[in-house]
Motif scaffolding. Structure first.
Motif, PDB file in Angstrom:
ATOM      1  N   LYS A 157       1.139   7.474  -6.409  1.00 43.02           N
ATOM      2  CA  LYS A 157       0.032   8.344  -6.831  1.00 43.02           C
ATOM      3  C   LYS A 157       0.297   9.817  -6.531  1.00 43.02           C
ATOM      4  O   LYS A 157      -0.376  10.691  -7.083  1.00 43.02           O
ATOM      5  CB  LYS A 157      -1.258   7.936  -6.102  1.00 43.02           C
ATOM      6  CG  LYS A 157      -1.818   6.591  -6.511  1.00 43.02           C
ATOM      7  CD  LYS A 157      -3.107   6.327  -5.735  1.00 43.02           C
ATOM      8  CE  LYS A 157      -3.744   5.024  -6.138  1.00 43.02           C
ATOM      9  NZ  LYS A 157      -5.005   4.775  -5.373  1.00 43.02           N
TER      10      LYS A 157
ATOM     11  N   ASN B 153      -9.153  -1.118   1.687  1.00 42.33           N
ATOM     12  CA  ASN B 153      -9.467  -1.848   0.464  1.00 42.33           C
ATOM     13  C   ASN B 153      -8.547  -3.052   0.277  1.00 42.33           C
ATOM     14  O   ASN B 153      -8.985  -4.131  -0.143  1.00 42.33           O
ATOM     15  CB  ASN B 153      -9.355  -0.919  -0.755  1.00 42.33           C
ATOM     16  CG  ASN B 153     -10.457   0.115  -0.798  1.00 42.33           C
ATOM     17  OD1 ASN B 153     -11.529  -0.082  -0.230  1.00 42.33           O
ATOM     18  ND2 ASN B 153     -10.208   1.231  -1.463  1.00 42.33           N
ATOM     19  N   ALA B 154      -7.265  -2.862   0.584  1.00 42.08           N
ATOM     20  CA  ALA B 154      -6.300  -3.949   0.437  1.00 42.08           C
ATOM     21  C   ALA B 154      -6.598  -5.091   1.408  1.00 42.08           C
ATOM     22  O   ALA B 154      -6.405  -6.264   1.084  1.00 42.08           O
ATOM     23  CB  ALA B 154      -4.881  -3.428   0.658  1.00 42.08           C
TER      24      ALA B 154
ATOM     25  N   GLU C 214      -5.252   8.911   2.035  1.00 38.12           N
ATOM     26  CA  GLU C 214      -5.218   7.941   0.944  1.00 38.12           C
ATOM     27  C   GLU C 214      -4.667   6.601   1.419  1.00 38.12           C
ATOM     28  O   GLU C 214      -5.125   5.534   0.990  1.00 38.12           O
ATOM     29  CB  GLU C 214      -4.372   8.475  -0.212  1.00 38.12           C
ATOM     30  CG  GLU C 214      -4.305   7.557  -1.424  1.00 38.12           C
ATOM     31  CD  GLU C 214      -5.643   7.350  -2.099  1.00 38.12           C
ATOM     32  OE1 GLU C 214      -5.792   6.349  -2.826  1.00 38.12           O
ATOM     33  OE2 GLU C 214      -6.554   8.184  -1.899  1.00 38.12           O
ATOM     34  N   MET C 215      -3.698   6.638   2.326  1.00 39.80           N
ATOM     35  CA  MET C 215      -3.172   5.410   2.919  1.00 39.80           C
ATOM     36  C   MET C 215      -4.269   4.656   3.659  1.00 39.80           C
ATOM     37  O   MET C 215      -4.423   3.438   3.501  1.00 39.80           O
ATOM     38  CB  MET C 215      -2.036   5.735   3.895  1.00 39.80           C
ATOM     39  CG  MET C 215      -0.667   5.894   3.261  1.00 39.80           C
ATOM     40  SD  MET C 215       0.053   4.314   2.707  1.00 39.80           S
ATOM     41  CE  MET C 215       0.128   3.410   4.261  1.00 39.80           C
TER      42      MET C 215
ATOM     43  N   ARG D 131      -7.546   4.775   3.357  1.00 39.45           N
ATOM     44  CA  ARG D 131      -8.534   4.227   2.425  1.00 39.45           C
ATOM     45  C   ARG D 131      -7.980   3.015   1.684  1.00 39.45           C
ATOM     46  O   ARG D 131      -8.654   1.989   1.538  1.00 39.45           O
ATOM     47  CB  ARG D 131      -8.946   5.305   1.414  1.00 39.45           C
ATOM     48  CG  ARG D 131     -10.078   4.888   0.478  1.00 39.45           C
ATOM     49  CD  ARG D 131     -10.288   5.917  -0.624  1.00 39.45           C
ATOM     50  NE  ARG D 131      -9.157   5.935  -1.533  1.00 39.45           N
ATOM     51  CZ  ARG D 131      -8.980   5.052  -2.514  1.00 39.45           C
ATOM     52  NH1 ARG D 131      -9.858   4.078  -2.689  1.00 39.45           N
ATOM     53  NH2 ARG D 131      -7.935   5.136  -3.300  1.00 39.45           N
ATOM     54  N   SER D 132      -6.740   3.121   1.228  1.00 34.21           N
ATOM     55  CA  SER D 132      -6.128   2.037   0.453  1.00 34.21           C
ATOM     56  C   SER D 132      -5.872   0.806   1.308  1.00 34.21           C
ATOM     57  O   SER D 132      -5.991  -0.324   0.826  1.00 34.21           O
ATOM     58  CB  SER D 132      -4.816   2.524  -0.176  1.00 34.21           C
ATOM     59  OG  SER D 132      -5.054   3.573  -1.091  1.00 34.21           O
TER      60      SER D 132
ATOM     61  N   ASP E 296      -9.429  -7.135  -0.049  1.00 33.95           N
ATOM     62  CA  ASP E 296      -8.916  -7.953  -1.154  1.00 33.95           C
ATOM     63  C   ASP E 296      -8.098  -9.131  -0.633  1.00 33.95           C
ATOM     64  O   ASP E 296      -8.176 -10.245  -1.166  1.00 33.95           O
ATOM     65  CB  ASP E 296      -8.041  -7.105  -2.088  1.00 33.95           C
ATOM     66  CG  ASP E 296      -8.854  -6.102  -2.888  1.00 33.95           C
ATOM     67  OD1 ASP E 296     -10.079  -6.286  -3.001  1.00 33.95           O
ATOM     68  OD2 ASP E 296      -8.254  -5.118  -3.388  1.00 33.95           O
TER      69      ASP E 296
ATOM     70  N   VAL F  93       0.833  -1.204   0.000  1.00 31.33           N
ATOM     71  CA  VAL F  93       0.000   0.000   0.000  1.00 31.33           C
ATOM     72  C   VAL F  93       0.870   1.257   0.000  1.00 31.33           C
ATOM     73  O   VAL F  93       0.599   2.219  -0.730  1.00 31.33           O
ATOM     74  CB  VAL F  93      -0.962  -0.003   1.203  1.00 31.33           C
ATOM     75  CG1 VAL F  93      -1.686   1.338   1.318  1.00 31.33           C
ATOM     76  CG2 VAL F  93      -1.977  -1.131   1.071  1.00 31.33           C
TER      77      VAL F  93
ATOM     78  N   LYS G  84       2.224   1.752  -3.444  1.00 35.12           N
ATOM     79  CA  LYS G  84       1.161   2.119  -4.378  1.00 35.12           C
ATOM     80  C   LYS G  84       0.728   3.572  -4.186  1.00 35.12           C
ATOM     81  O   LYS G  84       0.559   4.315  -5.161  1.00 35.12           O
ATOM     82  CB  LYS G  84      -0.035   1.180  -4.177  1.00 35.12           C
ATOM     83  CG  LYS G  84      -1.213   1.451  -5.087  1.00 35.12           C
ATOM     84  CD  LYS G  84      -2.342   0.459  -4.822  1.00 35.12           C
ATOM     85  CE  LYS G  84      -3.540   0.740  -5.703  1.00 35.12           C
ATOM     86  NZ  LYS G  84      -4.652  -0.231  -5.447  1.00 35.12           N
ATOM     87  N   VAL G  85       0.552   3.960  -2.923  1.00 37.64           N
ATOM     88  CA  VAL G  85       0.052   5.311  -2.648  1.00 37.64           C
ATOM     89  C   VAL G  85       1.101   6.373  -2.958  1.00 37.64           C
ATOM     90  O   VAL G  85       0.780   7.432  -3.508  1.00 37.64           O
ATOM     91  CB  VAL G  85      -0.421   5.428  -1.177  1.00 37.64           C
ATOM     92  CG1 VAL G  85      -0.812   6.864  -0.852  1.00 37.64           C
ATOM     93  CG2 VAL G  85      -1.613   4.498  -0.937  1.00 37.64           C
TER      94      VAL G  85
END
Length: 203
Positions: free
Chosen positions: A66, A81-82, A74-75, A77-78, A85, A59, A62-63
């Motif tokens: 961006k 979601n991660a 954003e961390m 939220r990500s 998944d 994460v 990835k963040v």
């Protein structure tokens, strides 16, 4: 959750990307999210601390790519979601593993002949186990949850470098990220059964 320091360090890294600024940002992100993430992953008995840390690393990478204005938000939220998944992927993997084990079990016809033909039965059982192991290996190497693109890159060239730090630098990855990838792989890959992993992943 206070993201002020994390956002400051993330902006510093984005303004001047180098090992120092990345490490500063990475440490702050770990301080804020590691414990929360570990609790969420381990409380469901689906993964362990290493799985949680590897997810967090993904994460972060990835963040930061961006370049968001609010890195911390954003961390968060990500990560959520991660985690979702991860739970879905891990449950599917376990289901496939159980089906593979069942498929590799000796059938009743062989069991009936155990007393009459012990040697033949042993050979058949070993062959079936080998075939089941091969199916597991194929599943392992083709499952993005087990061997992602970064892991493949790491394993394919790791023997060319004297240290994980040197390897990480050559790949443009943080050394701790590379280290966790290798630790995760070593925990889940059975070298005694499948042989040297590098034989399968080398380009």
């Amino acid at each position: 959750m206070d993201f002020e320091q994390l956002n400051i360090k993330a902006k510093a890294h984005l303004a001047s990307p180098n090992d120092f600024t990345f490490s500063e940002m990475y440490r702050e992100a770990t301080k804020l999210f590691q414990r929360m993430n570990r609790v969420r992953i381990t409380c469901n008995r689906v993964g362990d601390d290493n799985d949680a840390d590897e997810l967090l690393d993904k994460v972060i990478m990835k963040v930061i790519a961006k370049s968001p204005d609010n890195f911390g938000a954003e961390m968060l939220r990500s990560i959520r979601n991660a985690q979702l998944d991860f739970f879905k992927t891990e449950r599917r993997r376990r289901t496939r593993y159980e089906l593979t084990i069942d498929a590799g079990s000796p059938n009743s016809e062989v069991a009936d002949g155990d007393d009459k033909y012990p040697i033949e039965t042993e050979i058949i059982n070993k062959q079936r186990k080998k075939e089941a192991d091969q199916r597991q290996l194929i599943d392992f190497l083709s499952d993005p949850a087990q061997v992602d693109e970064d892991t493949t890159r790491i394993v394919s060239i790791f023997s060319e470098f004297p240290s994980i730090r040197a390897l990480a630098k050559a790949l443009g990855l943080h050394y701790e990220y590379v280290n966790r990838k290798l630790r995760k792989l070593s925990r889940r890959y059975d070298a005694n059964r499948f042989g040297d992993l590098n034989d399968y992943l080398a380009s």
